[in-house]
Scaffold this motif. Structure first.
Motif, PDB file in Angstrom:
ATOM      1  N   ASP A  28       0.841  -1.192   0.000  1.00 51.26           N
ATOM      2  CA  ASP A  28       0.000   0.000   0.000  1.00 51.26           C
ATOM      3  C   ASP A  28       0.879   1.247   0.000  1.00 51.26           C
ATOM      4  OD1 ASP A  28      -2.430  -1.331   0.058  1.00 51.26           O
ATOM      5  OD2 ASP A  28      -2.374  -1.545   2.247  1.00 51.26           O
ATOM      6  N   MET A  29       0.240   2.378  -0.243  1.00 49.31           N
ATOM      7  CA  MET A  29       0.953   3.651  -0.150  1.00 49.31           C
ATOM      8  C   MET A  29       1.091   3.973   1.338  1.00 49.31           C
ATOM      9  SD  MET A  29      -1.271   5.537  -3.157  1.00 49.31           S
ATOM     10  CE  MET A  29      -0.534   7.148  -2.980  1.00 49.31           C
ATOM     11  N   PHE A  30       2.320   3.944   1.855  1.00 52.19           N
ATOM     12  CA  PHE A  30       2.558   4.135   3.281  1.00 52.19           C
ATOM     13  C   PHE A  30       3.482   5.323   3.459  1.00 52.19           C
ATOM     14  CE2 PHE A  30       4.095   3.348   7.513  1.00 52.19           C
ATOM     15  CZ  PHE A  30       3.025   2.730   8.147  1.00 52.19           C
ATOM     16  N   GLY A  31       3.115   6.192   4.408  1.00 52.79           N
ATOM     17  CA  GLY A  31       3.958   7.353   4.631  1.00 52.79           C
ATOM     18  C   GLY A  31       3.641   8.061   5.931  1.00 52.79           C
ATOM     19  N   TYR A  32       4.455   9.097   6.212  1.00 56.98           N
ATOM     20  CA  TYR A  32       4.312   9.900   7.424  1.00 56.98           C
ATOM     21  C   TYR A  32       4.239  11.360   7.007  1.00 56.98           C
ATOM     22  CZ  TYR A  32       6.490   5.608   9.163  1.00 56.98           C
ATOM     23  OH  TYR A  32       6.814   4.306   9.409  1.00 56.98           O
ATOM     24  N   ILE A  33       3.353  12.107   7.651  1.00 60.38           N
ATOM     25  CA  ILE A  33       3.262  13.530   7.350  1.00 60.38           C
ATOM     26  C   ILE A  33       3.316  14.336   8.646  1.00 60.38           C
ATOM     27  CG2 ILE A  33       1.976  13.264   5.194  1.00 60.38           C
ATOM     28  CD1 ILE A  33      -0.572  13.957   6.746  1.00 60.38           C
ATOM     29  N   ASN A  34       3.921  15.519   8.533  1.00 62.47           N
ATOM     30  CA  ASN A  34       3.915  16.469   9.641  1.00 62.47           C
ATOM     31  C   ASN A  34       2.568  17.171   9.689  1.00 62.47           C
ATOM     32  OD1 ASN A  34       6.337  16.503  11.180  1.00 62.47           O
ATOM     33  ND2 ASN A  34       7.433  17.303   9.398  1.00 62.47           N
ATOM     34  N   TRP A  35       2.335  17.803  10.828  1.00 60.99           N
ATOM     35  CA  TRP A  35       1.069  18.544  10.946  1.00 60.99           C
ATOM     36  C   TRP A  35       1.025  19.745  10.002  1.00 60.99           C
ATOM     37  CZ3 TRP A  35      -1.727  15.116  12.516  1.00 60.99           C
ATOM     38  CH2 TRP A  35      -1.540  14.377  13.678  1.00 60.99           C
ATOM     39  N   ASP A  36       2.183  20.207   9.518  1.00 60.15           N
ATOM     40  CA  ASP A  36       2.163  21.329   8.577  1.00 60.15           C
ATOM     41  C   ASP A  36       1.843  20.873   7.145  1.00 60.15           C
ATOM     42  OD1 ASP A  36       4.443  20.009   7.781  1.00 60.15           O
ATOM     43  OD2 ASP A  36       5.815  21.699   8.142  1.00 60.15           O
ATOM     44  N   GLY A  37       1.587  19.557   6.962  1.00 62.39           N
ATOM     45  CA  GLY A  37       1.188  19.061   5.650  1.00 62.39           C
ATOM     46  C   GLY A  37       2.325  18.553   4.811  1.00 62.39           C
ATOM     47  N   SER A  38       3.563  18.559   5.293  1.00 64.85           N
ATOM     48  CA  SER A  38       4.702  18.096   4.499  1.00 64.85           C
ATOM     49  C   SER A  38       4.987  16.625   4.785  1.00 64.85           C
ATOM     50  CB  SER A  38       5.938  18.931   4.820  1.00 64.85           C
ATOM     51  OG  SER A  38       6.258  18.811   6.203  1.00 64.85           O
ATOM     52  N   PHE A  39       5.570  15.963   3.777  1.00 67.30           N
ATOM     53  CA  PHE A  39       5.957  14.572   3.944  1.00 67.30           C
ATOM     54  C   PHE A  39       7.216  14.471   4.790  1.00 67.30           C
ATOM     55  CE2 PHE A  39       3.404  13.783   0.123  1.00 67.30           C
ATOM     56  CZ  PHE A  39       2.749  12.613   0.496  1.00 67.30           C
ATOM     57  N   VAL A  40       7.231  13.484   5.682  1.00 66.24           N
ATOM     58  CA  VAL A  40       8.446  13.141   6.404  1.00 66.24           C
ATOM     59  C   VAL A  40       9.124  11.973   5.683  1.00 66.24           C
ATOM     60  CG1 VAL A  40       9.427  12.342   8.572  1.00 66.24           C
ATOM     61  CG2 VAL A  40       7.467  13.910   8.580  1.00 66.24           C
ATOM     62  N   ALA A  41       8.331  10.979   5.330  1.00 67.11           N
ATOM     63  CA  ALA A  41       8.852   9.818   4.613  1.00 67.11           C
ATOM     64  C   ALA A  41       7.693   9.147   3.882  1.00 67.11           C
ATOM     65  CB  ALA A  41       9.516   8.845   5.581  1.00 67.11           C
ATOM     66  N   LEU A  57       7.392  14.542  -4.561  1.00 65.30           N
ATOM     67  CA  LEU A  57       6.339  14.477  -3.554  1.00 65.30           C
ATOM     68  C   LEU A  57       6.805  15.082  -2.228  1.00 65.30           C
ATOM     69  CD1 LEU A  57       5.043  10.879  -4.315  1.00 65.30           C
ATOM     70  CD2 LEU A  57       3.744  12.994  -4.603  1.00 65.30           C
ATOM     71  N   GLN A  58       8.051  14.798  -1.830  1.00 62.49           N
ATOM     72  CA  GLN A  58       8.541  15.298  -0.542  1.00 62.49           C
ATOM     73  C   GLN A  58       8.733  16.809  -0.554  1.00 62.49           C
ATOM     74  OE1 GLN A  58      11.974  12.705  -0.083  1.00 62.49           O
ATOM     75  NE2 GLN A  58      10.951  11.603   1.586  1.00 62.49           N
ATOM     76  N   ASN A  59       8.859  17.380  -1.712  1.00 63.94           N
ATOM     77  CA  ASN A  59       9.016  18.834  -1.808  1.00 63.94           C
ATOM     78  C   ASN A  59       7.689  19.555  -2.023  1.00 63.94           C
ATOM     79  OD1 ASN A  59      11.830  18.812  -1.514  1.00 63.94           O
ATOM     80  ND2 ASN A  59      12.135  18.348  -3.683  1.00 63.94           N
ATOM     81  N   SER A  60       6.599  18.866  -1.848  1.00 67.89           N
ATOM     82  CA  SER A  60       5.281  19.505  -2.000  1.00 67.89           C
ATOM     83  C   SER A  60       4.384  19.062  -0.862  1.00 67.89           C
ATOM     84  CB  SER A  60       4.653  19.109  -3.341  1.00 67.89           C
ATOM     85  OG  SER A  60       4.431  17.712  -3.385  1.00 67.89           O
ATOM     86  N   GLU A  61       3.298  19.758  -0.661  1.00 64.79           N
ATOM     87  CA  GLU A  61       2.329  19.371   0.352  1.00 64.79           C
ATOM     88  C   GLU A  61       1.644  18.096  -0.116  1.00 64.79           C
ATOM     89  OE1 GLU A  61      -0.380  22.294   1.616  1.00 64.79           O
ATOM     90  OE2 GLU A  61       1.161  23.720   2.255  1.00 64.79           O
ATOM     91  N   TRP A  62       1.452  17.170   0.808  1.00 67.65           N
ATOM     92  CA  TRP A  62       0.961  15.854   0.433  1.00 67.65           C
ATOM     93  C   TRP A  62      -0.455  15.909  -0.167  1.00 67.65           C
ATOM     94  CZ3 TRP A  62      -3.191  12.954   2.207  1.00 67.65           C
ATOM     95  CH2 TRP A  62      -3.931  13.536   3.244  1.00 67.65           C
TER      96      TRP A  62
END
Length: 512
Positions: A28-41, A57-62
């Motif tokens: 599946d698509m698995f990831g982590y996001i910060n509360w500011d909307g950015s990808f962590v991983a 993707l990591q340089n844009s809001e998820w």
């Protein structure tokens, strides 16, 4: 509070990525996001589904790839996790790929209070959604068809009883199962039901009925329809009629052919009008052929006497007389050429043009034409060229073959201003000759190209006065090419020249 000189994102990446191998083994698509909307991983599945690279993707809001119409709703659900109202949320929404196409995702967002991040897991459910859409569409269509089916019998009855066409259904033995009112009237029946179990032998002559029976048996055996067949209906005691008939097989639910359905339209008036037009056309062609033949005899005499006077065989002449005689001779030759064109065109239209087939060299024949055209081209300082990929033999009427190229080349020279170019390109293939006659002349408008090959047509009266001609040359050329089993086309633009492209089979198709 973040330590000075560091970013929480970098810390989290170090804390999460190294120990968590699940990130890359998940389908599946698995990831982590910060509360500011950015990808962590995020794992590589995101790249496969969305088409974006991981760095993009990591340089844009998820949330940027979520469908614009649903983005606000998705962010509102994530906000519930962020604010602690919910620990887990699940939802479905549309997403946009890098190629601008759309799909569907099923999401789950889980709060990790300790690390101040949100885990997101998404599954691509586009195939399921597409299947659901097709099923829904199919169900809707079925419901519509079901609603129509209730009225189908009434509609069929209304159609059959109110059309002037003859509609009939027959079984596999060509016995009538049902006919409409129009056909019943034609048969002289008070009620269409009187035709049931009868056949065409009860109404038509034996010859016509036998042909109808054979056609229906062909449809039953082959399973293929007979479409718009023009046929003559012969009646025992009535005047014959002409109809356009279509017959199709009738199949049961298992696909077996159980009969035929026919629709016949009376085209008697149309057929008679068509015959009248064809008779008038033949009469015109015969008249033109006879007149052309009668005109050629005295015209040949005029040309011959002009040549005798010009050559001073009956006495000397002065310069003024010579000029007049030359005018007579040139005008006679021009008139004879036009009469020959009319005669040839009339023969073709009357079906009396016979080709004298022989096998000869293509390049030699075209070079002979070029030698004649060169005299015309030199007067206008035109660059006349001939190019070919190889020589080859063709089975054709040599005189008519040379006439085709003479007409095209003389036309090109006529309509090309001084200093221009006229070129002939030959491509000899294994089965056909492809040729082009290209010029840098005045060109032809798109509107005029449609009537270019029609006889007695000058596409522009001002050009007719300036360049002369009857408009027969290209019409005759077109018919001669068709007579050889070929075709011709033109591409042109006003002021930029013309390109006449033709193809002729190397072996005459009607001589096998």
């Amino acid at each position: 509070m973040k330590p000075k000189g560091t970013t929480r994102k970098h810390i989290l990446a170090d804390e999460i990525i190294k120990p968590n191998c699940f990130l890359e083994i998940s389908t599946d698509m698995f990831g982590y996001i910060n509360w500011d909307g950015s990808f962590v991983a995020l794992n590589s599945v995101w790249e496969e589904i969305l088409g974006f690279t991981r760095s993009e993707l990591q340089n844009s809001e998820w949330a940027t790839f979520i469908h614009p119409e649903e983005r606000e709703e998705v962010l509102a659900e994530i906000e519930k996790v962020k604010t602690g109202k919910r620990d887990v949320v699940a939802f479905e929404n549309r997403f946009q790929r890098k190629d601008a196409s759309y799909g569907w995702l099923r999401w789950r967002a889980i709060k990790d209070a300790e690390k101040h991040i949100c885990y997101v897991v998404a599954t691509d459910i586009t195939p399921q959604k597409q299947l659901e859409a097709r099923l829904k569409e199919s169900e809707t269509r079925f419901q519509q068809l079901a609603a129509k089916h209730v009225q189908e019998a009434d509609l069929l009855h209304t159609l059959m009883e109110n059309t002037p066409d003859h509609i009939y259904f027959k079984d596999t033995e060509s016995r009538f199962i049902r006919i409409n009112r129009s056909l019943a009237d034609r048969f002289g029946l008070k009620n269409p039901a009187e035709a049931v179990h009868k056949t065409d032998f009860d109404f038509f002559t034996r010859e016509h009925a036998q042909q109808a029976y054979q056609d229906e048996q062909d449809v039953i055996e082959s399973g293929k329809p007979i479409e718009a067949k023009q046929e003559r209906e012969t009646w025992p005691h009535e005047q014959d009629t002409w109809v356009s008939t279509t017959k199709v097989p009738i199949r049961d639910r298992e696909g077996r052919i159980v009969g035929t359905c026919g629709i016949s339209r009376d085209i008697t008036e149309y057929y008679r009008a068509q015959q009248a037009v064809e008779y008038a056309s033949r009469a015109k062609s015969d008249f033109l052929a006879n007149m052309s033949h009668e005109l050629r005899t005295p015209l040949n005499a005029i040309i011959g006497f002009a040549e005798i006077l010009r050559d001073e065989l009956v006495g000397s002449i002065n310069d003024e007389q010579r000029e007049c005689i030359n005018d007579i001779h040139i005008s006679g030759e021009h008139l004879l050429e036009m009469i020959n064109d009319i005669l040839d065109l009339s023969k073709i239209e009357a079906g009396k043009m016979a080709l004298q087939l022989e096998t000869f060299s293509i390049v030699e024949a075209v070079e002979e034409v070029n030698a004649i055209i060169t005299a015309l081209a030199v007067k206008k300082y035109l660059d006349l060229t001939l190019n070919y990929n190889q020589n080859g033999m063709i089975e054709a009427d040599r005189v008519k073959f040379k006439q085709i190229f003479y007409n095209l080349l003389s036309n090109a020279v006529k309509f090309t201003p001084e200093g221009g170019k006229v070129s002939t390109k030959l491509e000899v293939g294994t089965t056909e000759l492809r040729a082009e006659v290209v010029d840098t002349g005045i060109g032809i408008s798109e509107a005029d190209q449609a009537k270019l090959f029609a006889p007695f047509t000058q596409i522009d009266t001002s050009k007719s006065r300036r360049y002369g001609g009857t408009g027969l040359g290209l019409a005759l050329t077109h018919r001669l090419i068709v007579l050889h089993g070929g075709e011709i086309s033109v591409t042109s633009q006003e002021g930029e020249g013309s390109n006449f492209a033709l193809r002729i089979p190397l072996q005459h198709p009607f001589n096998n």
